[in-house]
Design a protein around this motif. Structure first.
Motif: not given
Lengths: 470, 359
Positions: A234, A265, A267, A279, A293
């Motif tokens: 993502e 992810t 971000e 999440k 992450s």
């Protein structure tokens, strides 16, 4: 003579900080959050009746739910000024050529079509409130893997599956912004990986929020059936505006028996973004969820991926790096709930604060009475790069059986003078030494990412440490 | 009144119910007469000493309100500069049946002085009642405070022990806390390390059994340069006991060169226990080093194997290891009389337990 490099600047965001003007092809609802707006979104999306009612019930819950009494302040976020639905008039396509030129150009700059060609099994690209592109490679689709936008899934053969799982892991009662998401969600992806299928090449969804003062509320629902494997990536970014933007997405992962999902992810929202994302994964017997992450963007973040280990032998791993620079207050971490025997959770996080940034690691590990034989290990390390930044660690442990082993360790400090001195004695400049130490400090995440994404993440750090030391 | 005490300096997820302890329907009682032994040449006074009122405590403002509402006068020991009394100030609060007690103490340690203060709760193991005590200290430049608190309340006793310590330059504070019995025990300890080079060392041991509950809030507020905090806890939970430990190291802006370290090691003996631990490090200063660690669960396999190879059953191993944790901290009590008294009493209790087990 060049000026001595003595401090570390903010991340260079010029790569992400370009914007498209909204034109006649842009359709947006008025700002604010009312019953009428929620009904309009429901009409726009041609929701089935249950979803329409679900949205309205979520709105009621939102209005009744107070904001939490912990975490960073979100005073700058006024829902009356947030536009909850913005879209381009063109419909979603499975062909980049059909995507409007300015939007396609945006994703080209972000390298998404290139990544799709070289290293991905499928891509979903969301622009503001709607997906503009969705495609999955034929060989993956032939294995029975479903990767589509969630609105299509709501009306297709998977409608019952969506109804059965949608916001069951993250109910609207969970917290105020889960309720908001339930009311105005739009876009996002649905993935189903059938029993025994291993999707060796990752799927990726990329979320781009272009509209100033808008919110993005995509919903990602992934079901990985028994013995299957999926790596899902993502990515998210936005240009910077001087008004608040809001991201309140929701990710629900259902990990079947002996199945594994890796959810990565990167971000990189702009610094006017309030990132209030939720999440959660439900993991069955011997299943595994791996959260990777990297949090680099946003003005304020509340982000704590949660793993509910519901089956015997279920496992979770959480590996993250958070980089908080000027004007950022990033409250990140994770939660693990052990609900079955012999489950295990492993947490390894790094956070870096600089230029007045605030980074908070917040976690909870709950080992319930029935989780006998379970183990949990948490390690969090924080690095302070200057004396105007802040770093906090707030880890909680709740253990309700004697048949468990729980370990936790945390460290906060600065780059050691001895390490710098040692590296300088080997001919490395002070600035390079600091850059190398910070890159190495964040390598827990980099080494878990596919090469292309690890390179992107390291570039983010290098840009900061090299180009901007001044 | 409702008391909200032992609050975390930074709140976290509400559903964990760790942010604070809430006691409902607490009525402000009266001061109970404690057995007090004052060091030779010194005396307790009820005259207010400057600085004590403003000392912040671990349990927080609600405890100040409770003391105020009870109308209790603070009894204060003043230790002159350079004084080093050989005896400790010993205060024994009896756990009388039906008591509803609120007591308040304080001490002001002058520059370069030293004092040992022992506060203990003790009484009939079957008694029922409520007892709260607040202690505030101002520890002057280069002074040293040894504070010992021993809680051995009745099986139906609710006890709140609240401490606040302000440390001047070079002040050195050593706290020994032992929690051995009591239905519900709430301990607050806040050490305000204001003076450059001031230091806190807290050695804590606890054993919680039956359906008893221990709720602790330890807070090192580090504002002075080169300050140091160390908090080490060792505990044992049995039966259906519940324990909450909040431990916070707060590096405030300007405390450069400071360090903080906290560790908790909890041995869970029986399956009905509940253990909550939340160790915070809050850091607003670059030039500091903070560490915390926690180990919760059963004994290490290697220890079990080693001791089993010496002929001990698993039950005996856990019993021996649990006693050792307490004994290790009892040995750190700097007051010989208090240490010997406690040691002898614990030996008596152990002998009684073993006799009962043999029957």
């Amino acid at each position: 003579m060049a000026k001595e490099k003595t401090y570390v600047e903010d991340i260079d965001r010029s790569l992400y900080d370009f914007r498209n003007k909204e034109g006649k092809d842009t359709y947006k609802l008025k700002a604010g959050l009312t019953r009428e707006i929620v009904e309009q979104i429901s009409d726009e999306k041609n929701d089935p009746e249950w979803m329409r009612q679900f949205r309205l019930r979520s709105l009621d819950i939102y209005n009744k739910t107070p904001m939490v009494d912990w975490g960073p302040a979100i005073d700058g976020l006024d829902m009356d000024n947030i536009v909850t639905y913005v879209r381009d008039n063109k419909k979603m396509s499975a062909n980049w050529a059909d995507v409007p030129a300015d939007i396609k150009d945006t994703f080209e700059k972000l390298g998404i079509p290139q990544a799709e060609r070289t290293s991905l099994a499928g891509v979903g690209a969301q622009y503001d409130s709607e997906l503009v592109y969705h495609n999955v490679k034929d060989e993956v689709a032939e294995q029975g893997v479903v990767y589509t936008d969630i609105e299509s899934a709501l009306h297709g053969p998977y409608a019952d599956m969506i109804q059965k799982h949608f916001m069951k892991l993250v109910p609207p009662t969970d917290h105020k912004f889960a309720a908001l998401h339930g009311a105005v969600w739009s876009g996002g992806s649905f993935v189903y990986v059938p029993e025994g299928v291993k999707v060796e090449i990752p799927l990726q969804s990329y979320f781009r929020l272009n509209s100033p003062g808008a919110g993005q509320f995509e919903h990602t629902l992934i079901i990985v059936d028994k013995g299957a494997y999926l790596h899902f990536i993502e990515g998210c970014s936005a240009p910077k505006y001087n008004v608040a933007n809001l991201h309140a997405g929701c990710v629900e992962l259902f990990v079947g028996e002996d199945a594994t999902i890796r959810y990565s992810t990167i971000e990189n929202w702009s610094k006017n973004m309030y990132n209030l994302n939720t999440k959660r994964a439900l993991v069955e017997k011997n299943g595994k969820v791996e959260w990777i992450s990297g949090s680099f963007g946003s003005h304020v973040s509340y982000l704590y991926p949660m793993s509910v280990l519901n089956g015997e032998g279920a496992r979770s791993e959480f590996t993250s790096v958070t980089f908080a620079g000027h004007g950022q207050n990033l409250d990140t971490g994770c939660k693990a709930v052990h609900n079955a025997p012999n489950t295990s959770s492993y947490v390894n996080t790094r956070s870096i604060s600089k230029s007045g940034g605030i980074s908070t690691f917040r976690s909870s590990v709950v080992i319930n009475k029935n989780a006998k034989g379970s183990k949990s290990s948490t390690s969090c390390q924080s690095l302070m790069l200057d004396d105007i930044s802040r770093s906090d660690t707030i880890p909680a442990m709740d253990v309700r059986t004697s048949q468990a082993d729980v370990g936790h360790e945390a460290k906060i400090g600065r780059i050691s003078d001895e390490a710098i001195f040692y590296m300088m004695s080997r001919g490395i400049s002070e600035e390079d030494a600091r850059a190398m130490i910070v890159t190495g400090f964040a390598s827990n995440v980099g080494k878990e990412l596919p090469l292309e994404y690890a390179v992107e993440m390291n570039n983010l750090i290098q840009l900061e440490m090299k180009g901007a030391i001044g | 009144m409702e008391l909200k005490i032992n609050r975390l300096p930074a709140y976290t997820f509400g559903w964990l119910q760790m942010n604070e302890a809430v006691l409902e329907d607490v009525s402000a009682g009266r001061a109970i007469e404690a057995q007090v032994e004052v060091p030779e040449g010194l005396s307790l006074t009820t005259e207010e000493r400057s600085g004590l009122e403003d000392v912040k405590t671990g349990s927080g403002e609600d405890m100040d309100k409770l003391v105020k509402e009870a109308g209790v006068s603070r009894q204060v020991l003043e230790v002159p500069a350079g004084a080093d009394p050989q005896q400790a100030l010993r205060i024994l609060i009896p756990c009388e049946e039906g008591a509803n007690a609120v007591n308040s103490y304080g001490a002001v340690l002058g520059e370069g002085s030293h004092a040992t203060v022992v506060l203990a709760w003790d009484g009939d193991r079957q008694s029922k009642g409520f007892s709260a005590a607040q202690m505030k200290f101002v520890v002057g430049k280069n002074a040293r405070l040894d504070l010992v608190q021993i809680v051995r309340g009745g099986e139906d006793y609710q006890i709140i022990s609240d401490v606040g310590i302000d440390c001047g330059e070079g002040a050195d504070v050593h706290v020994v806390h032992l929690f051995l019995s009591g239905k519900e025990i709430y301990q607050g300890l806040r050490t305000n390390l204001k003076g450059e080079g001031s230091h806190l060392l807290a050695d804590v041991a606890y054993t919680v059994h039956l359906d008893h509950k221990l709720d602790m809030n330890y807070f090192a507020d580090q504002t002075g340069k080169n300050t140091k905090s160390e908090m080490y806890l060792n505990g044992v939970l049995r039966d259906t006991a519940k324990k909450m430990f909040r431990g916070s190291i707060d590096f405030k802006k300007g405390c450069g060169g400071s360090t903080g370290d906290e560790k908790e090691d909890v041995l869970l003996i029986d399956d009905g226990v509940e253990n909550k631990t939340i160790p915070l490090i809050l850091c607003d200063e670059e030039d500091v080093e903070g560490n915390h660690g926690a180990t919760i669960g059963r004994l290490d396999e290697e220890i079990l194997f080693y001791m089993a190879s010496r002929g001990l059953s698993e039950e005996q191993i856990y019993s021996v290891m649990a006693d050792a944790r307490i004994e290790a901290v009892v040995r750190k009590i700097p007051d010989d009389i208090a240490r010997k008294r406690l040691h002898d009493e614990m030996e008596d209790e152990l002998r009684t337990c073993r006799r009962e087990e043999r029957r």
